[in-house]
Design a protein around this motif. Structure first.
Motif, PDB file in Angstrom:
ATOM      1  N   TRP A 110       0.912  -1.323  -0.082  1.00 17.02           N
ATOM      2  CA  TRP A 110       0.059   0.177   0.056  1.00 17.02           C
ATOM      3  C   TRP A 110       0.893   1.222  -0.170  1.00 17.02           C
ATOM      4  CZ3 TRP A 110       0.342   3.104   4.223  1.00 17.02           C
ATOM      5  CH2 TRP A 110       0.889   2.610   5.550  1.00 17.02           C
ATOM      6  N   ASN A 111       0.539   2.223  -0.541  1.00 18.67           N
ATOM      7  CA  ASN A 111       0.833   3.573  -0.434  1.00 18.67           C
ATOM      8  C   ASN A 111       0.189   4.398   0.300  1.00 18.67           C
ATOM      9  OD1 ASN A 111       3.203   3.179  -2.512  1.00 18.67           O
ATOM     10  ND2 ASN A 111       1.421   2.447  -3.407  1.00 18.67           N
ATOM     11  N   GLY A 112       0.769   5.573   0.929  1.00 15.21           N
ATOM     12  CA  GLY A 112      -0.107   6.510   1.611  1.00 15.21           C
ATOM     13  C   GLY A 112       0.460   7.926   1.495  1.00 15.21           C
ATOM     14  N   LEU A 113       0.026   8.904   2.163  1.00 19.57           N
ATOM     15  CA  LEU A 113       0.695  10.120   2.260  1.00 19.57           C
ATOM     16  C   LEU A 113       0.712  10.503   3.695  1.00 19.57           C
ATOM     17  CD1 LEU A 113      -1.853  12.482  -0.114  1.00 19.57           C
ATOM     18  CD2 LEU A 113       0.725  11.463  -0.439  1.00 19.57           C
ATOM     19  N   PHE A 114       2.135  10.988   4.053  1.00 15.05           N
ATOM     20  CA  PHE A 114       2.287  11.188   5.558  1.00 15.05           C
ATOM     21  C   PHE A 114       2.699  12.596   5.871  1.00 15.05           C
ATOM     22  CE2 PHE A 114       3.052   6.836   4.371  1.00 15.05           C
ATOM     23  CZ  PHE A 114       2.706   6.251   5.542  1.00 15.05           C
ATOM     24  N   ASP A 120      -7.119  17.855   5.600  1.00 12.58           N
ATOM     25  CA  ASP A 120      -8.245  18.010   5.055  1.00 12.58           C
ATOM     26  C   ASP A 120      -8.187  18.186   3.337  1.00 12.58           C
ATOM     27  OD1 ASP A 120      -9.177  17.292   7.423  1.00 12.58           O
ATOM     28  OD2 ASP A 120     -10.165  19.207   7.805  1.00 12.58           O
ATOM     29  N   ARG A 121      -7.551  19.264   3.447  1.00  8.86           N
ATOM     30  CA  ARG A 121      -7.224  19.632   1.665  1.00  8.86           C
ATOM     31  C   ARG A 121      -6.792  18.508   0.877  1.00  8.86           C
ATOM     32  NH1 ARG A 121      -8.803  20.944  -3.119  1.00  8.86           N
ATOM     33  NH2 ARG A 121      -7.441  22.428  -4.285  1.00  8.86           N
ATOM     34  N   MET A 122      -5.535  17.996   1.561  1.00  3.61           N
ATOM     35  CA  MET A 122      -4.803  16.904   0.890  1.00  3.61           C
ATOM     36  C   MET A 122      -5.653  15.734   0.684  1.00  3.61           C
ATOM     37  SD  MET A 122      -1.122  17.511   2.676  1.00  3.61           S
ATOM     38  CE  MET A 122      -0.334  15.906   2.224  1.00  3.61           C
ATOM     39  N   GLN A 123      -6.473  15.343   1.437  1.00  2.00           N
ATOM     40  CA  GLN A 123      -7.102  14.102   1.327  1.00  2.00           C
ATOM     41  C   GLN A 123      -8.284  14.295   0.475  1.00  2.00           C
ATOM     42  OE1 GLN A 123     -10.764  13.706   2.292  1.00  2.00           O
ATOM     43  NE2 GLN A 123     -10.369  11.398   1.718  1.00  2.00           N
ATOM     44  N   ALA A 124      -8.760  15.606   0.262  1.00  4.84           N
ATOM     45  CA  ALA A 124      -9.925  15.877  -0.722  1.00  4.84           C
ATOM     46  C   ALA A 124      -9.288  15.856  -1.986  1.00  4.84           C
ATOM     47  CB  ALA A 124     -10.511  17.135  -0.397  1.00  4.84           C
ATOM     48  N   VAL A 125      -8.105  16.393  -2.266  1.00  2.97           N
ATOM     49  CA  VAL A 125      -7.647  16.268  -3.386  1.00  2.97           C
ATOM     50  C   VAL A 125      -7.258  14.938  -3.915  1.00  2.97           C
ATOM     51  CG1 VAL A 125      -5.468  16.664  -4.971  1.00  2.97           C
ATOM     52  CG2 VAL A 125      -6.531  18.462  -3.479  1.00  2.97           C
ATOM     53  N   VAL A 126      -6.851  14.052  -3.129  1.00  3.43           N
ATOM     54  CA  VAL A 126      -6.456  12.391  -3.456  1.00  3.43           C
ATOM     55  C   VAL A 126      -7.937  11.709  -3.762  1.00  3.43           C
ATOM     56  CG1 VAL A 126      -5.890  10.265  -2.647  1.00  3.43           C
ATOM     57  CG2 VAL A 126      -4.329  12.444  -2.263  1.00  3.43           C
ATOM     58  N   ALA A 127      -9.013  12.134  -2.782  1.00  8.88           N
ATOM     59  CA  ALA A 127     -10.216  11.545  -3.139  1.00  8.88           C
ATOM     60  C   ALA A 127     -10.836  11.772  -4.374  1.00  8.88           C
ATOM     61  CB  ALA A 127     -11.295  11.916  -1.866  1.00  8.88           C
ATOM     62  N   GLU A 128     -10.862  13.176  -4.930  1.00  4.42           N
ATOM     63  CA  GLU A 128     -11.093  13.659  -6.087  1.00  4.42           C
ATOM     64  C   GLU A 128     -10.406  13.086  -7.238  1.00  4.42           C
ATOM     65  OE1 GLU A 128     -14.006  15.161  -8.570  1.00  4.42           O
ATOM     66  OE2 GLU A 128     -14.124  15.474  -6.430  1.00  4.42           O
ATOM     67  N   GLY A 156      -4.434  -3.146 -11.256  1.00  2.00           N
ATOM     68  CA  GLY A 156      -5.025  -3.812 -10.178  1.00  2.00           C
ATOM     69  C   GLY A 156      -4.991  -3.285  -8.875  1.00  2.00           C
ATOM     70  N   ALA A 157      -4.635  -2.022  -8.782  1.00  5.87           N
ATOM     71  CA  ALA A 157      -4.647  -1.175  -7.747  1.00  5.87           C
ATOM     72  C   ALA A 157      -5.958  -1.086  -7.008  1.00  5.87           C
ATOM     73  CB  ALA A 157      -4.072   0.317  -7.892  1.00  5.87           C
ATOM     74  N   ASP A 158      -6.160  -1.090  -5.829  1.00  2.85           N
ATOM     75  CA  ASP A 158      -7.478  -0.868  -4.942  1.00  2.85           C
ATOM     76  C   ASP A 158      -7.407   0.357  -4.589  1.00  2.85           C
ATOM     77  OD1 ASP A 158      -9.944  -1.231  -3.948  1.00  2.85           O
ATOM     78  OD2 ASP A 158      -9.269  -2.441  -2.521  1.00  2.85           O
ATOM     79  N   LEU A 159      -7.823   1.519  -5.304  1.00  3.60           N
ATOM     80  CA  LEU A 159      -7.854   2.847  -4.906  1.00  3.60           C
ATOM     81  C   LEU A 159      -8.911   3.276  -3.810  1.00  3.60           C
ATOM     82  CD1 LEU A 159      -7.477   4.502  -8.539  1.00  3.60           C
ATOM     83  CD2 LEU A 159      -5.680   3.693  -7.006  1.00  3.60           C
ATOM     84  N   VAL A 160      -8.055   3.641  -2.747  1.00  3.98           N
ATOM     85  CA  VAL A 160      -8.854   3.968  -1.593  1.00  3.98           C
ATOM     86  C   VAL A 160      -8.508   5.557  -1.238  1.00  3.98           C
ATOM     87  CG1 VAL A 160      -9.658   3.487   0.878  1.00  3.98           C
ATOM     88  CG2 VAL A 160      -8.981   1.643  -0.869  1.00  3.98           C
ATOM     89  N   ALA A 161      -9.567   6.213  -0.809  1.00  2.23           N
ATOM     90  CA  ALA A 161      -9.074   7.861  -0.193  1.00  2.23           C
ATOM     91  C   ALA A 161      -9.594   7.669   1.155  1.00  2.23           C
ATOM     92  CB  ALA A 161      -9.658   8.849  -1.097  1.00  2.23           C
ATOM     93  N   ASN A 162      -8.927   6.993   2.218  1.00  3.96           N
ATOM     94  CA  ASN A 162      -9.574   7.110   3.603  1.00  3.96           C
ATOM     95  C   ASN A 162      -9.389   8.315   4.117  1.00  3.96           C
ATOM     96  OD1 ASN A 162      -9.598   4.354   3.456  1.00  3.96           O
ATOM     97  ND2 ASN A 162      -7.720   3.971   4.382  1.00  3.96           N
ATOM     98  N   THR A 163     -10.223   8.530   5.002  1.00  6.39           N
ATOM     99  CA  THR A 163      -9.865  10.082   5.782  1.00  6.39           C
ATOM    100  C   THR A 163      -8.793   9.811   6.741  1.00  6.39           C
ATOM    101  OG1 THR A 163     -11.541   9.180   7.611  1.00  6.39           O
ATOM    102  CG2 THR A 163     -12.664  10.542   5.882  1.00  6.39           C
ATOM    103  N   PRO A 164      -8.034  11.006   7.062  1.00  5.23           N
ATOM    104  CA  PRO A 164      -6.917  11.048   7.928  1.00  5.23           C
ATOM    105  C   PRO A 164      -7.123  10.247   9.296  1.00  5.23           C
ATOM    106  CG  PRO A 164      -7.385  13.148   6.825  1.00  5.23           C
ATOM    107  CD  PRO A 164      -8.579  12.367   6.554  1.00  5.23           C
TER     108      PRO A 164
END
Length: 122
Positions: A75-79, A90-98, A113-121
């Motif tokens: 998995w990959n994430g933003l830190f 919140d802005r970073m999460q919204a940009v990734v979700a969009e 095959g990536a399972d794209l998920v934009a979890n909340t922080p």
């Protein structure tokens, strides 16, 4: 007064979801469609996740192949640094979700095959 941390300076966030994940739309990024498997030079025997890959639906999982406890995913994430302003998180999460809804991004990432998920922080 200079910013103490780099995130305290204004960080320009992309205005377009496709620009948020530039590598996802970069044609130089290899996908399953350009692999040795797609070219017929290799065969996939199993996938390591507990569920079958969307990109390779006919390929069994290792669990289906006799290893029921085998589950290996990446998995990959933003830190961000401790203390980053919640509004920026919140802005970073919204940009990734969009971005993961953008057809251009999906077109590049779905074949991997990536399972794209934009979890909340958290």
């Amino acid at each position: 007064m200079p910013a103490e941390h780099s995130w305290e300076r204004r960080l320009p966030l992309p205005s377009s979801p496709a620009r948020a994940l530039p590598k996802a739309t970069d044609p130089r990024v290899r996908s399953a469609g350009s692999s040795p498997v797609a070219a017929g030079r290799a065969r996939v025997l199993a996938v390591t996740s507990l569920k079958r890959s969307v990109a390779l639906p006919d390929v069994p999982t290792l669990a289906e192949s006799g290893y029921p406890d085998f589950d290996l995913n990446d998995w990959n994430g933003l830190f961000a640094a401790t203390g980053i302003p919640p509004a920026l998180v919140d802005r970073m999460q919204a940009v990734v979700a969009e971005a993961i809804k953008d057809p251009k991004v999906r077109e590049r990432l779905d074949p991997t095959g990536a399972d794209l998920v934009a979890n909340t922080p958290v």
